[in-house]
Design an enzyme around this catalytic site. Sequence first.
Site, short mmCIF file in Angstrom:
data_model
loop_
_atom_site.label_atom_id
_atom_site.label_comp_id
_atom_site.label_asym_id
_atom_site.label_seq_id
_atom_site.Cartn_x
_atom_site.Cartn_y
_atom_site.Cartn_z
CD GLU A 1 20.19 19.09 98.85
OE1 GLU A 1 20.99 18.28 99.39
OE2 GLU A 1 19.54 18.82 97.83
CG ASP B 1 17.20 18.43 86.22
OD1 ASP B 1 17.35 19.32 87.08
OD2 ASP B 1 17.60 17.26 86.39
C1 UGA Z 1 20.35 16.69 93.30
C2 UGA Z 1 20.11 17.98 94.07
O1 UGA Z 1 18.79 18.47 93.84
C3 UGA Z 1 21.11 19.03 93.63
O2 UGA Z 1 20.87 20.24 94.28
C4 UGA Z 1 22.49 18.54 93.93
O3 UGA Z 1 23.43 19.49 93.48
C5 UGA Z 1 22.70 17.22 93.22
O4 UGA Z 1 21.67 16.26 93.52
C6 UGA Z 1 24.03 16.61 93.67
O5 UGA Z 1 24.20 16.54 94.89
O6 UGA Z 1 24.85 16.23 92.86
P1 UGA Z 1 20.07 15.96 90.75
O7 UGA Z 1 18.77 16.10 90.06
O8 UGA Z 1 20.46 14.62 91.21
O9 UGA Z 1 20.11 17.02 91.95
O10 UGA Z 1 21.27 16.56 89.89
P2 UGA Z 1 21.26 17.27 88.47
O11 UGA Z 1 19.94 17.89 88.16
O12 UGA Z 1 21.84 16.33 87.49
O13 UGA Z 1 22.33 18.44 88.73
C7 UGA Z 1 22.05 19.56 89.54
C8 UGA Z 1 22.37 20.84 88.76
O14 UGA Z 1 23.74 20.83 88.40
C9 UGA Z 1 21.58 20.97 87.45
O15 UGA Z 1 21.17 22.30 87.27
C10 UGA Z 1 22.56 20.54 86.39
O16 UGA Z 1 22.37 21.17 85.14
C11 UGA Z 1 23.91 20.94 86.99
N1 UGA Z 1 25.00 20.06 86.56
C12 UGA Z 1 24.86 18.70 86.58
C13 UGA Z 1 26.16 20.62 86.11
O17 UGA Z 1 26.30 21.85 86.08
N2 UGA Z 1 27.19 19.79 85.70
C14 UGA Z 1 27.06 18.42 85.69
O18 UGA Z 1 28.02 17.73 85.28
C15 UGA Z 1 25.87 17.88 86.16
MN MN Z 2 17.99 17.48 88.69
#
Ligand code: UGA
Ligand code: MN
Length: 363
Positions: A315, A228
């Site tokens: 991280e 995203d």
């Molecule tokens: C932040 C950090 O930038 C991420 O690197 C970190 O993994 C995340 O928080 C965390 O600690 O949970 P954020 O924008 O809050 O990212 O999280 P998302 O963009 O919703 O998810 C990170 C990635 O994991 C995305 O590529 C998303 O598609 C994926 N994701 C999310 C999944 O594969 N499964 C899920 O249920 C949710």
């Molecule tokens: Mn994100």
Amino acid sequence: MRPRFGAPCVLSVLVVAPLYFLCFFLIKRQCGPLPLMLTRLCSVGVMLDGDKRGNSRMAHLEVFSSSADSSPLHDTKRRRKVLERPFAHIVRHASVIRESDSPSLFPSHHWVPGLRFVFVITPTYRRITQRLDLTRLFNTFALAASNVHMIVVEDSVNRTAKVERWLNDSLLLHWSHLNVSSSSGLRTRGAEQRNEAIRLIREIVLNEADAELKRAYEDSVVYFADDDNAYDIRILDELRKVRNVGTWPVGLTAGPRVAQYCDVNSTTGKIKKYNAWGGHRPYTIDTAGFGVHVRHFLRDPPVLWNPKSRKAYSESDFLGQTNVSKWDIEPLADNCTKVYTWHVKTHIGDKKRPADFDKKFDV
Ligand code: UGA
Ligand code: MN
């Protein structure tokens, strides 16, 4: 007796003929002589002969590369500047494309020696903005064309046909499609998916049979690109400079600043301060803000993501395993002064969408 069509004839000679010559002159000025234009159009795709998909994928870039040095299309300073920057690496390396039957080079069998390989790892999961986010992501990284291997890992029990279709529809030259369903109760989103991609990278690099390609893989760089976020193609130039662990600013991360970034000591060239939220964390760097040399994933055990990391510590937990102190991380993107990545989320309003939103439309 004067013929009745005299007036229209005179009119067309006076109006249409000058217009015709004006258009001809303008087209010639912009595109060069007609035979040259046709040759150029016909030559598109010839370089990657033998691989139909590779041909069509590279076609848009080859137009740029083959016309870069000779075409009158690019003879103004402005055009040359526009052309040189993002496509510079392609233009520079276009003449030394290698072909290999390594299964890791899919769907195109071509790669460019001398241009560092970048593995881009993206976890993804089903939601209403998934196609939108992945389309933008694939578009950006496909622009880089060569030597970028995108590993998409779905958070799902199966690899879905729709993500496979989007990858096939994209202009990406090298990609892998994996899946792993997240265990319940974990705090770090995407961690298990990234680890699955790391496992694949190990398999690719350690088992590569093509010796020249293996050497290139052994010096590659790994980037974790959440689906995203937003990315400028120039992030690839920065990734290709990473010697061990490199960092750059990330725009629009949480906190009051417009970007998370570092200050650099101009004498030593080393990072002297990090400007980011959550300063108590060992490494105040967002996932989008660093690249890592592949060697960290080839060692035993490899550096991995901890799915159980505390919120905001994923991280730090990850980077801590590299044994590179935060003061030894390389400051890239002009000493951390340029923003090429943004931590954002696609927002489409709060209206509820049907649970089967993707049944009828490939939204
Ligand atoms: C932040 C950090 O930038 C991420 O690197 C970190 O993994 C995340 O928080 C965390 O600690 O949970 P954020 O924008 O809050 O990212 O999280 P998302 O963009 O919703 O998810 C990170 C990635 O994991 C995305 O590529 C998303 O598609 C994926 N994701 C999310 C999944 O594969 N499964 C899920 O249920 C949710
Ligand atoms: Mn994100």
